[in-house]
Design a protein around this motif. Sequence first.
Motif, PDB file in Angstrom:
ATOM      1  N   UNK A 138      -5.155  11.137  -9.056  1.00 51.10           N
ATOM      2  CA  UNK A 138      -6.213  12.068  -8.674  1.00 51.10           C
ATOM      3  C   UNK A 138      -5.762  13.505  -8.919  1.00 51.10           C
ATOM      4  N   UNK A 139      -4.522  13.810  -8.566  1.00 54.84           N
ATOM      5  CA  UNK A 139      -4.011  15.164  -8.768  1.00 54.84           C
ATOM      6  C   UNK A 139      -4.014  15.576 -10.234  1.00 54.84           C
ATOM      7  N   UNK A 140      -3.659  14.652 -11.107  1.00 59.33           N
ATOM      8  CA  UNK A 140      -3.644  14.959 -12.537  1.00 59.33           C
ATOM      9  C   UNK A 140      -5.048  15.147 -13.098  1.00 59.33           C
ATOM     10  N   UNK A 141      -6.057  14.737 -12.322  1.00 59.92           N
ATOM     11  CA  UNK A 141      -7.433  14.878 -12.774  1.00 59.92           C
ATOM     12  C   UNK A 141      -8.149  16.038 -12.093  1.00 59.92           C
ATOM     13  N   UNK A 153       4.581  -0.396 -13.117  1.00 60.85           N
ATOM     14  CA  UNK A 153       4.430   0.501 -14.268  1.00 60.85           C
ATOM     15  C   UNK A 153       4.612   1.953 -13.835  1.00 60.85           C
ATOM     16  N   UNK A 154       4.026   2.318 -12.702  1.00 54.30           N
ATOM     17  CA  UNK A 154       4.130   3.699 -12.230  1.00 54.30           C
ATOM     18  C   UNK A 154       5.551   4.073 -11.855  1.00 54.30           C
ATOM     19  N   UNK A 155       6.355   3.075 -11.442  1.00 61.75           N
ATOM     20  CA  UNK A 155       7.753   3.335 -11.092  1.00 61.75           C
ATOM     21  C   UNK A 155       8.667   3.328 -12.312  1.00 61.75           C
ATOM     22  N   UNK A 197       0.829  -1.210   0.000  1.00 58.65           N
ATOM     23  CA  UNK A 197       0.000   0.000   0.000  1.00 58.65           C
ATOM     24  C   UNK A 197       0.863   1.261   0.000  1.00 58.65           C
ATOM     25  N   UNK A 198       2.026   1.176   0.620  1.00 57.24           N
ATOM     26  CA  UNK A 198       2.938   2.318   0.582  1.00 57.24           C
ATOM     27  C   UNK A 198       3.409   2.592  -0.843  1.00 57.24           C
ATOM     28  N   UNK A 199       3.546   1.543  -1.638  1.00 59.39           N
ATOM     29  CA  UNK A 199       3.939   1.709  -3.038  1.00 59.39           C
ATOM     30  C   UNK A 199       2.780   2.200  -3.897  1.00 59.39           C
ATOM     31  N   UNK A 200       1.561   1.852  -3.524  1.00 52.93           N
ATOM     32  CA  UNK A 200       0.400   2.168  -4.360  1.00 52.93           C
ATOM     33  C   UNK A 200      -0.208   3.538  -4.073  1.00 52.93           C
ATOM     34  N   UNK A 201      -0.101   4.023  -2.849  1.00 48.59           N
ATOM     35  CA  UNK A 201      -0.721   5.302  -2.523  1.00 48.59           C
ATOM     36  C   UNK A 201      -0.192   6.465  -3.367  1.00 48.59           C
ATOM     37  N   UNK A 202       1.131   6.558  -3.620  1.00 45.08           N
ATOM     38  CA  UNK A 202       1.598   7.647  -4.475  1.00 45.08           C
ATOM     39  C   UNK A 202       1.045   7.562  -5.892  1.00 45.08           C
ATOM     40  N   UNK A 203       0.792   6.340  -6.361  1.00 38.98           N
ATOM     41  CA  UNK A 203       0.245   6.151  -7.706  1.00 38.98           C
ATOM     42  C   UNK A 203      -1.153   6.753  -7.780  1.00 38.98           C
TER      43      UNK A 203
END
Length: 496
Positions: free
Chosen positions: A70-73, A203-205, A59-65
């Motif tokens: 959300x920020x980009x939207x 993918x996000x990394x 979850x620590x890896x996924x929360x920034x994703x």
Amino acid sequence: MSESATRDRDQWDVIVVGGGQAGETAAQYASQFSGLSTVLVEEDLIGGECEYWACRPSKALLMPVEARSVGRDLPGVREILGDRPLDVPAVLARRDDIAFHYADPQEVEFLEANGIDLVRGRGRLAGERTVAVTASDGSVRTITATRAVVLATGSTAAVPPTDGLAEALPWTSRDVTALREVPGRVVVLGGGPVATEAVTWLRALGADTTLVHRGPRLLKTMEPFVGEFAARHLAEAGVTLRLDTTVTRVRRPDARQRGIGHLHGGPVTVTLDNGDEIEADEIVVALGRTGGTDDIGLESVGIPAPHGYLDVDDQLTVVGTDWLYAVGDLTGLALLTHFAKYQARVAGEVITARALGRSLTEPPFDSLTTAEYDAVPHVVFLDPPVCDVGLTEAAARGRGIDVETAEYDIAAISGAAISREHYDGRAKLVVDRATDTVIGATFVGSATTELLHSATVAITGRVPVSRLWHAVASFPTVSEIWLRLLETLQLGRRRS
């Protein structure tokens, strides 16, 4: 009592073998109100898979994703973020913080604070109420329990006998959550929660990521629209999906075990059933789990472990015994940390009640001494997340239950539309006509994970739909979806 102080002791009331979340919780509940002496036996880090190689670090890896998504939207934020990639070192550093830097002093403190003793080593049954513990130096000591032994040895990642796969030293869930370097190209095998979450953060990394799944849809135990939703968003994120595809062979000439989270050697070639080959820098196996019954001494007490799991009754007592309990993944009933802890609470309460000679069906032990499995909540932290609890429509009909359903596009409610510009989400309720109660709920989309507990309470409490109308949702929040689902049910009833 400190670890050193337990060296000369050989008997406790309760012995718990396995120091993960389930084991810790069972030990706590068996001792906190009973006065029973309890010892935890563990050879690895106290806290188990969840703390260091599963729930918390993933979850620590996924929360920034999700936060970036959300920020980009959101206008006003997207202009700041632009197309900037995630700060990989910062993400991994926070992951390490969340995983306690792979050390367990905080868990040992928890044990000490709750009066639970600790014996380091590998525990295995050596007869009734008897456990042999092998320490790191190879020495063996035997300890006994006057009341109960609880097995909480968890599960391990399953690696199928695909040609060359084991020899390639693939990453498992431990490696992919504790990654030390991001593979340039990675192939992930599987279509369940671990596989879909892993490809999301890989993918996000920055990894060129391919997901290979032998089935036609992802997350097959959930409602069909969930798999479609997940596949669409993964593809939009740049993940290459190879569904209905089987790996027939894996080749890695330079396979080397370099430690958890490091690349396990040189390039790997993955051959698919249609003859295609994929070249990658790492391969991840996320094809299920195997119960941790291997070499825990079950033969010493004549207990079978079909398919690597133990059969237990509703009090988590291993079938055929009155002193042996099993909790968590080892039971094969719900391989989820939160449910493992629930089972552990039940087992601890049962052990306490029986030790005190109290009835399991009368206060104060009548509320938590029988495990129930009708409302098991699942969350898959994709971008956006998906979650469900209870039965899907297909599962309910498979049990012969006469159901009615309601589905609604979450993007149509104000709370969702305000939360981001291009909200994508859906919700579904499954209702038992005979009892007029919700027996299943599914939510996909941003901020839906916080809806799950209300659905879990509704199912567990068997709340009639007629009463749910009076649970007023706050405006403007995503929880307003409850009202829209009830309206959809009502409309269908009035038309019929």
